[in-house]
Design a protein around this motif. Structure first.
Motif, PDB file in Angstrom:
ATOM      1  N   ILE A 247       0.265 -32.508 -37.671  1.00 22.26           N
ATOM      2  CA  ILE A 247      -0.357 -31.235 -38.044  1.00 22.26           C
ATOM      3  C   ILE A 247       0.528 -30.448 -39.004  1.00 22.26           C
ATOM      4  O   ILE A 247       0.050 -29.852 -39.971  1.00 22.26           O
ATOM      5  N   LEU A 248       1.833 -30.470 -38.765  1.00 21.81           N
ATOM      6  CA  LEU A 248       2.775 -29.707 -39.587  1.00 21.81           C
ATOM      7  C   LEU A 248       3.213 -30.452 -40.840  1.00 21.81           C
ATOM      8  O   LEU A 248       3.951 -29.878 -41.651  1.00 21.81           O
ATOM      9  N   GLY A 249       2.803 -31.696 -40.987  1.00 23.17           N
ATOM     10  CA  GLY A 249       3.211 -32.470 -42.153  1.00 23.17           C
ATOM     11  C   GLY A 249       4.650 -32.925 -42.109  1.00 23.17           C
ATOM     12  O   GLY A 249       5.257 -33.162 -43.169  1.00 23.17           O
ATOM     13  N   ARG A 250       5.189 -33.074 -40.918  1.00 21.46           N
ATOM     14  CA  ARG A 250       6.565 -33.548 -40.777  1.00 21.46           C
ATOM     15  C   ARG A 250       6.586 -35.076 -40.747  1.00 21.46           C
ATOM     16  O   ARG A 250       5.620 -35.711 -40.308  1.00 21.46           O
ATOM     17  N   PRO A 251       7.678 -35.694 -41.188  1.00 19.09           N
ATOM     18  CA  PRO A 251       7.761 -37.166 -41.095  1.00 19.09           C
ATOM     19  C   PRO A 251       7.872 -37.613 -39.646  1.00 19.09           C
ATOM     20  O   PRO A 251       8.513 -36.955 -38.820  1.00 19.09           O
ATOM     21  N   GLN A 252       7.229 -38.738 -39.353  1.00 13.39           N
ATOM     22  CA  GLN A 252       7.256 -39.274 -38.003  1.00 13.39           C
ATOM     23  C   GLN A 252       8.559 -40.013 -37.743  1.00 13.39           C
ATOM     24  O   GLN A 252       9.257 -40.446 -38.660  1.00 13.39           O
ATOM     25  N   ALA A 253       8.904 -40.126 -36.465  1.00  9.95           N
ATOM     26  CA  ALA A 253      10.107 -40.853 -36.085  1.00  9.95           C
ATOM     27  C   ALA A 253       9.905 -42.342 -36.317  1.00  9.95           C
ATOM     28  O   ALA A 253       8.782 -42.857 -36.324  1.00  9.95           O
ATOM     29  N   SER A 254      11.002 -43.036 -36.497  1.00  4.32           N
ATOM     30  CA  SER A 254      10.943 -44.479 -36.709  1.00  4.32           C
ATOM     31  C   SER A 254      10.480 -45.175 -35.437  1.00  4.32           C
ATOM     32  O   SER A 254      10.716 -44.710 -34.316  1.00  4.32           O
ATOM     33  N   THR A 255       9.808 -46.299 -35.621  1.00  2.00           N
ATOM     34  CA  THR A 255       9.316 -47.047 -34.460  1.00  2.00           C
ATOM     35  C   THR A 255      10.452 -47.626 -33.623  1.00  2.00           C
ATOM     36  O   THR A 255      10.245 -47.949 -32.453  1.00  2.00           O
ATOM     37  N   SER A 256      11.629 -47.735 -34.221  1.00  2.00           N
ATOM     38  CA  SER A 256      12.772 -48.245 -33.455  1.00  2.00           C
ATOM     39  C   SER A 256      13.370 -47.181 -32.539  1.00  2.00           C
ATOM     40  O   SER A 256      14.100 -47.513 -31.608  1.00  2.00           O
ATOM     41  N   LEU A 274      -8.114 -30.128 -29.123  1.00  2.00           N
ATOM     42  CA  LEU A 274      -7.532 -29.007 -29.854  1.00  2.00           C
ATOM     43  C   LEU A 274      -8.583 -27.995 -30.293  1.00  2.00           C
ATOM     44  O   LEU A 274      -8.233 -26.884 -30.690  1.00  2.00           O
ATOM     45  N   TYR A 275      -9.860 -28.361 -30.235  1.00  2.00           N
ATOM     46  CA  TYR A 275     -10.890 -27.515 -30.826  1.00  2.00           C
ATOM     47  C   TYR A 275     -11.158 -26.264 -30.017  1.00  2.00           C
ATOM     48  O   TYR A 275     -11.391 -25.200 -30.566  1.00  2.00           O
ATOM     49  N   THR A 296      -1.678 -21.829 -36.533  1.00  2.00           N
ATOM     50  CA  THR A 296      -1.463 -22.987 -37.406  1.00  2.00           C
ATOM     51  C   THR A 296      -2.440 -24.107 -37.075  1.00  2.00           C
ATOM     52  O   THR A 296      -2.988 -24.759 -37.976  1.00  2.00           O
ATOM     53  N   VAL A 297      -2.686 -24.340 -35.804  1.00  2.00           N
ATOM     54  CA  VAL A 297      -3.643 -25.372 -35.399  1.00  2.00           C
ATOM     55  C   VAL A 297      -5.056 -25.000 -35.839  1.00  2.00           C
ATOM     56  O   VAL A 297      -5.817 -25.852 -36.323  1.00  2.00           O
ATOM     57  N   ASP A 298      -5.418 -23.729 -35.705  1.00  2.00           N
ATOM     58  CA  ASP A 298      -6.753 -23.290 -36.141  1.00  2.00           C
ATOM     59  C   ASP A 298      -6.944 -23.499 -37.638  1.00  2.00           C
ATOM     60  O   ASP A 298      -8.005 -23.962 -38.084  1.00  2.00           O
ATOM     61  N   ASP A 299      -5.936 -23.178 -38.430  1.00  2.00           N
ATOM     62  CA  ASP A 299      -6.022 -23.398 -39.878  1.00  2.00           C
ATOM     63  C   ASP A 299      -6.142 -24.886 -40.203  1.00  2.00           C
ATOM     64  O   ASP A 299      -6.906 -25.286 -41.092  1.00  2.00           O
ATOM     65  N   PHE A 300      -5.401 -25.705 -39.491  1.00  2.00           N
ATOM     66  CA  PHE A 300      -5.460 -27.147 -39.712  1.00  2.00           C
ATOM     67  C   PHE A 300      -6.854 -27.692 -39.398  1.00  2.00           C
ATOM     68  O   PHE A 300      -7.409 -28.505 -40.158  1.00  2.00           O
ATOM     69  N   LEU A 301      -7.445 -27.254 -38.299  1.00  2.00           N
ATOM     70  CA  LEU A 301      -8.777 -27.732 -37.930  1.00  2.00           C
ATOM     71  C   LEU A 301      -9.838 -27.258 -38.917  1.00  2.00           C
ATOM     72  O   LEU A 301     -10.790 -27.994 -39.219  1.00  2.00           O
ATOM     73  N   GLN A 302      -9.689 -26.050 -39.450  1.00  2.00           N
ATOM     74  CA  GLN A 302     -10.632 -25.567 -40.449  1.00  2.00           C
ATOM     75  C   GLN A 302     -10.545 -26.380 -41.735  1.00  2.00           C
ATOM     76  O   GLN A 302     -11.572 -26.711 -42.344  1.00  2.00           O
TER      77      GLN A 302
END
Length: 408
Positions: A247-256, A274-275, A296-302
């Motif tokens: 939702i925040l556009g952050r990079p995900q952690a590595s699968t390792s 979340l709705y 922030t979640v409301d803006d993302f869902l919109q």
């Protein structure tokens, strides 16, 4: 003879203490000593933090094994709660709204709320609970969780809890229910919460308060729904963190890494809820000290809804015709060649026209029948997931924060 007042021998003095010229010197030395003590405390704290980090790295695997073992031992059973005679699942959101407001009013730690809900669910997994006592069990669970891990000056008193319940229960009832919950659970209180596993997941990354608050918001939304009651805290923490970073556009952690081993199915289930979150929870996480993550979640869902509407309104793109290159014509008399199969299969030529093969009688070539006729097994179509339903209702069930009408 008139009385004559004698004059002081050494003149007039307002004080018996004489100011010394050495006070500035002693003050400077005292200030230097205090500064040296402060520096020594900082150095000791740095050394202690370093030793704690080295010790934690050394015992990290043992700590994780113990936490995973304890979460499996202290997990609530949703099937046992399902057979309760009086308690229904629609009552759960209203009780949790009350606990969330009480938790925020006393400014308790985040893990206290997760532990209180775990104690509540574990008790309901083992004992028959009447609906008139449902709020009392929730208050007892919150009281036990606060005593277990929170600061002593913030632990709510029985009088305060009684006031929140509008004096519906006596003081002795809180004490008796607290003892009954502890004895039912065999005094096993320790449960690794979502917050504990979240700290483990964030230990290898840079501090990100907004992502942490977003993860806690998503995890608290999951408390309101039946499907997450028996979900392990470790899975819920990693999945909520992955959804928060998305939702925040952050990079995900590595699968390792440990944080990267999240469950995609749990992430999808969390995103579906979340709705329509609880209004109490949405107001709680709208504050600035929690990074206003609910907004922030409301803006993302919109934004996601706008993207979906644009994609639905756009005309479909016509398929690009595939142009096949002409194959070279081979002279049938130029040399030996392999006989080719008839391209029309069972078709026959009558009067110079192509005739399709005869359809067998009493045979239906539907979706499943065609597959069976061709020798393939018939499979049912994949159902389309329904839009998440609104499990929150705007009526209140408890007095003080909610009314008791439907729970009594």
């Amino acid at each position: 003879m008139a009385y004559q007042q004698s004059q002081p021998r050494y003149g007039h003095c307002d004080s018996y203490f004489v100011e010394s010229h050495d006070d500035g010197f002693y003050a400077i030395r005292a200030e230097a000593r205090e500064r040296a003590r402060a520096i020594a405390k900082l150095q000791q704290r740095a050394i202690a933090d370093e030793l704690s980090k080295l010790t934690a790295d050394e015992y990290q695997e043992d700590i994780m094994e113990h936490m995973e073992y304890m979460e499996s031992q202290t997990l609530a059973d949703v099937n046992s709660i399902d057979i309760q005679t009086e308690i229904q699942w629609f009552m759960r959101p209203y009780l949790l709204d009350f606990l969330v407001e009480a938790h925020a009013a006393f400014q308790l730690l985040p893990e206290t709320l997760f532990l209180a809900v775990n104690l509540l669910d574990r008790y309901c997994s083992r004992r028959v609970v009447y609906k008139r006592h449902y709020q009392l069990v929730g208050c007892a669970a919150l009281l036990i969780a606060a005593k277990y891990g929170d600061k002593k000056d913030r632990v709510p008193t029985v009088r305060e809890l009684k006031s929140m319940c509008c004096s519906l229960y006596d003081d002795e009832m809180f004490t008796q229910m607290e003892w009954h919950v502890l004895s039912t659970l065999s005094w096993t209180i320790g449960h690794p919460t979502v917050d504990a596993f979240l700290q483990v997941a964030l230990s290898d990354s840079a501090p990100d308060p907004e992502a942490e608050h977003m993860t806690l918001y998503i995890a608290e939304i999951a408390l309101f729904h039946k499907e997450f009651v028996s979900t392990k805290s470790s899975i819920l923490a990693r999945s909520a963190l992955a959804l928060a970073r998305c939702i925040l556009g952050r990079p995900q952690a590595s699968t390792s890494e440990w944080a990267g081993a999240y469950d995609p199915q749990t992430v999808m289930s969390l995103s579906n809820h979340l709705y329509q979150p609880s209004q109490v929870l949405s107001r709680k996480y709208a504050s600035m000290h929690l990074s206003s993550v609910s907004a922030t979640v409301d803006d993302f869902l919109q934004r996601q809804a706008q993207i979906a509407r644009r994609a639905a309104a756009a005309p479909p793109t016509p398929p690009t015709p595939v142009v096949e290159e002409p194959k070279p014509v081979q002279d049938p008399f130029s040399g030996p060649h392999t006989p080719q199969k008839n391209p029309y299969g069972a078709s026959v030529m009558q009067h110079g026209c192509l005739t399709p093969p005869i359809t067998p009688e009493n045979e239906q070539f539907g979706h499943g029948h065609m597959a069976k006729a061709n020798g393939y097994p018939a499979y049912p179509t994949t159902p389309t997931p329904d839009h998440p339903s609104n499990v929150q209702q705007h009526a209140h069930y408890f007095n003080g924060y909610t009314s008791q009408q439907h729970l009594l």
